[in-house]
Design an enzyme around this catalytic site. Structure first.
Site, short mmCIF file in Angstrom:
data_model
loop_
_atom_site.label_atom_id
_atom_site.label_comp_id
_atom_site.label_asym_id
_atom_site.label_seq_id
_atom_site.Cartn_x
_atom_site.Cartn_y
_atom_site.Cartn_z
N ASP A 146 42.44 -15.27 57.32
CA ASP A 146 41.76 -14.96 58.58
C ASP A 146 41.78 -13.45 58.86
O ASP A 146 42.71 -12.75 58.47
CB ASP A 146 42.46 -15.72 59.72
N ARG A 164 30.18 -8.37 59.79
CA ARG A 164 31.28 -9.27 59.40
C ARG A 164 31.30 -9.56 57.90
O ARG A 164 32.36 -9.67 57.29
CB ARG A 164 31.18 -10.57 60.19
N ASN A 201 32.77 -24.01 59.87
CA ASN A 201 32.17 -22.66 59.77
C ASN A 201 30.64 -22.68 59.79
O ASN A 201 30.01 -21.62 59.94
CB ASN A 201 32.68 -21.93 58.52
N ARG A 253 49.21 -17.87 57.26
CA ARG A 253 47.95 -17.56 57.93
C ARG A 253 47.98 -16.09 58.31
O ARG A 253 48.90 -15.64 59.00
CB ARG A 253 47.74 -18.42 59.19
N ARG A 291 47.73 -21.07 64.36
CA ARG A 291 47.30 -22.48 64.32
C ARG A 291 46.90 -22.85 62.89
O ARG A 291 46.70 -21.98 62.04
CB ARG A 291 46.17 -22.75 65.32
N GLU A 304 56.53 -24.76 54.90
CA GLU A 304 57.10 -23.70 55.73
C GLU A 304 55.95 -22.79 56.17
O GLU A 304 55.12 -22.40 55.35
CB GLU A 304 58.13 -22.89 54.93
C1 FPP Z 1 38.08 -16.02 58.42
O1 FPP Z 1 37.94 -14.71 58.95
C2 FPP Z 1 37.54 -16.02 57.09
C3 FPP Z 1 36.53 -16.81 56.67
C4 FPP Z 1 35.85 -17.81 57.51
C5 FPP Z 1 36.00 -16.72 55.32
C6 FPP Z 1 37.04 -16.42 54.30
C7 FPP Z 1 36.33 -16.07 53.07
C8 FPP Z 1 36.73 -15.14 52.20
C9 FPP Z 1 37.98 -14.37 52.25
C10 FPP Z 1 35.87 -14.89 51.08
C11 FPP Z 1 36.18 -15.88 49.99
C12 FPP Z 1 34.92 -16.28 49.46
C13 FPP Z 1 34.76 -16.83 48.28
C14 FPP Z 1 33.42 -16.91 47.78
C15 FPP Z 1 35.87 -17.32 47.45
P1 FPP Z 1 37.07 -14.52 60.26
O2 FPP Z 1 35.69 -14.25 59.84
O3 FPP Z 1 37.24 -15.71 61.15
O4 FPP Z 1 37.73 -13.24 60.88
P2 FPP Z 1 37.94 -12.93 62.42
O5 FPP Z 1 38.95 -13.92 62.92
O6 FPP Z 1 38.46 -11.54 62.41
O7 FPP Z 1 36.61 -13.07 63.09
#
Ligand code: FPP
Length: 247
Positions: free
Chosen positions: A21, A34, A69, A185, A191, A204
């Protein structure tokens, strides 16, 4: 020596799960869209796979796209889908050479044919590898997983008395891996967000403020130190002798 004969250090988790995240906030702080954060998130993921393998971790499972998502703006969703294609073409050869076996967990039905076939290519090209298994949860949700496992059990015609935890686990999306020992996380939220609800029963938990694109060896080692200091009791008490079953 056969890998299975090597004594596993109990202070090193066999299986680490990560909610990656903080990509959006990381990008925003740089006045970038983003998707820029997600792109750097892929680089962080590749670094982390390598770091986990170097430390003897056998399984890494990451949450790349949740069933929820789809609610994000269209350009972010399509950007994440395109990123799958870019990530596979940029990193597959490297990961294959480094001994990474890639598995995709999640509902593949809703993703496009191009994304499905990129994932298939990644799984096929790495199926022989044994150093570390990277499971990418994509269009995945913990509740979806439990429901799909129940549906598969019902479809096989299992009788209620034939179904127990071990049997149901065979139908779960992560049946190829032991339960995660350590659940990390990033991004500061505390969460689970519908990730691995079944499998993380005794994991853990480590929450860190580090935003995912900045995650690296130092943050992984901090999480591993925290893990090594935990006493895992799985519902028991320390130093208990196992009770004989009463007749
Ligand atoms: C959460 O950060 C992250 C995601 C919803 C996507 C995670 C994806 C990657 C790290 C890329 C991996 C992709 C592949 C193709 C393997 P957020 O966007 O919710 O961040 P924020 O909480 O700061 O808004």
């Amino acid at each position: 020596m056969l890998k299975s004969l090597v004594q596993q250090d109990p202070r090193i988790p066999r299986h680490v799960a990560i909610v990656m995240d903080g990509n959006g906030r990381w990008a925003k702080r740089r006045f970038m869209p983003r998707i820029f954060g997600h792109k750097h998130g892929v680089d962080a993921l590749v670094r982390t796979v390598q770091a986990c393998a170097d430390r003897g971790i056998e399984y890494l499972t990451v949450f790349a796209f949740s069933s929820e998502n789809w609610k994000r703006p269209n350009d972010e969703v399509s950007g994440l889908m395109s990123l799958v294609l870019v990530a596979v073409s940029k990193y597959l050869t490297k990961l294959e050479k480094e001994g990474v076996r890639i598995r995709i967990v999640g509902d593949r039905n809703a993703v496009s044919e191009r994304v499905r076939s990129a994932w298939q290519q990644a799984e096929n090209a790495t199926a022989h590898n044994t150093r570390i298994t990277l499971s990418v949860a994509f269009n995945y949700g913990g509740r979806w997983d439990i429901v799909q496992a129940c549906r598969r059990a019902l479809a096989l015609g299992l009788r209620p008395e034939e179904l127990d935890e071990a049997r149901l686990n065979q139908f779960m999306a992560l049946s190829h891996a032991p339960d995660p020992d350590l659940f990390i996380r990033t991004g500061g939220e505390m969460r689970i967000s519908n990730f691995l609800l079944w499998q993380a029963a005794y994991s853990e938990l480590v929450f860190t403020d580090c935003l995912w694109p900045e995650f690296g060896e130092a943050e992984l080692d901090a999480a591993l130190r925290s893990y090594a200091s935990r006493e895992r009791r799985f519902g028991g008490v320390p130093d208990a002798q196992p009770q004989a079953l009463q007749a």
